[in-house]
Motif scaffolding. Structure first.
Motif: not given
Length: 169
Positions: A22-29
């Motif tokens: 969840s963290f990666t899909e929301t903020f990973g970029m």
């Protein structure tokens, strides 16, 4: 069919994996890989979120679909710097996988959060949210949260601004 229950220590690995996703899909970029990896290891590694499942200071509620964790919320004592009311509680993490956005999962988890806060004598709920996470800001504002300041949020070597928000119950 989505159902909800309190987290148990056995949920640690699955909960950590879901939180990482969840963290990666929301903020990973937003972050260099080294910063993202360092944050994920600290926040969701064995000494992070999974360890808190057995800590009586924290309450974690899960949303599950066909046995898979698709969302969770974590509540506990306020740890932000500053002076806080003794009857304040912190909403630490509120994650719902993107495939389940708009399906009522967040609303159900928020209802549980506010009921939990009230049933534990809290008079206010404090949280932080990334300044550019406009979807989350709109969601929290619908429940009456309002900005009360800023705080630094570290992801590896990167330091972001988060808004502190408060809801008086």
């Amino acid at each position: 069919m989505i159902h909800y229950r309190d987290a148990r220590t056995i949920d640690g690995p699955a909960l950590a994996a879901m939180a990482r996703q969840s963290f990666t899909e929301t903020f990973g970029m937003l972050y260099p890989e080294s910063d993202l990896s360092a944050f994920l290891d600290e926040a969701f590694g064995p000494n992070g979120l999974p360890a808190q499942l057995s800590d009586p200071d924290f309450a974690i509620r899960l949303a599950l679909d066909e046995g898979q964790i698709i969302g969770f919320v974590k509540m506990g004592p306020v740890t932000f710097p500053g002076e806080w009311r003794p009857d304040a509680i912190e909403l630490y993490q509120f994650y719902v996988l993107s495939d389940w956005h708009g399906q009522g999962v967040a609303q159900e988890l928020m209802a549980w959060s506010l009921d939990h806060a009230r049933s534990h004598g809290a008079r206010e709920v404090i949280l932080s949210v990334y300044v550019d996470n406009h979807r989350a800001h709109r969601f929290y504002e619908k429940y009456g949260f309002h900005d009360i300041g800023r705080i630094a949020f570290r992801v590896g070597a990167t330091v972001d601004d988060d808004n502190l928000m408060r809801l008086v119950l």
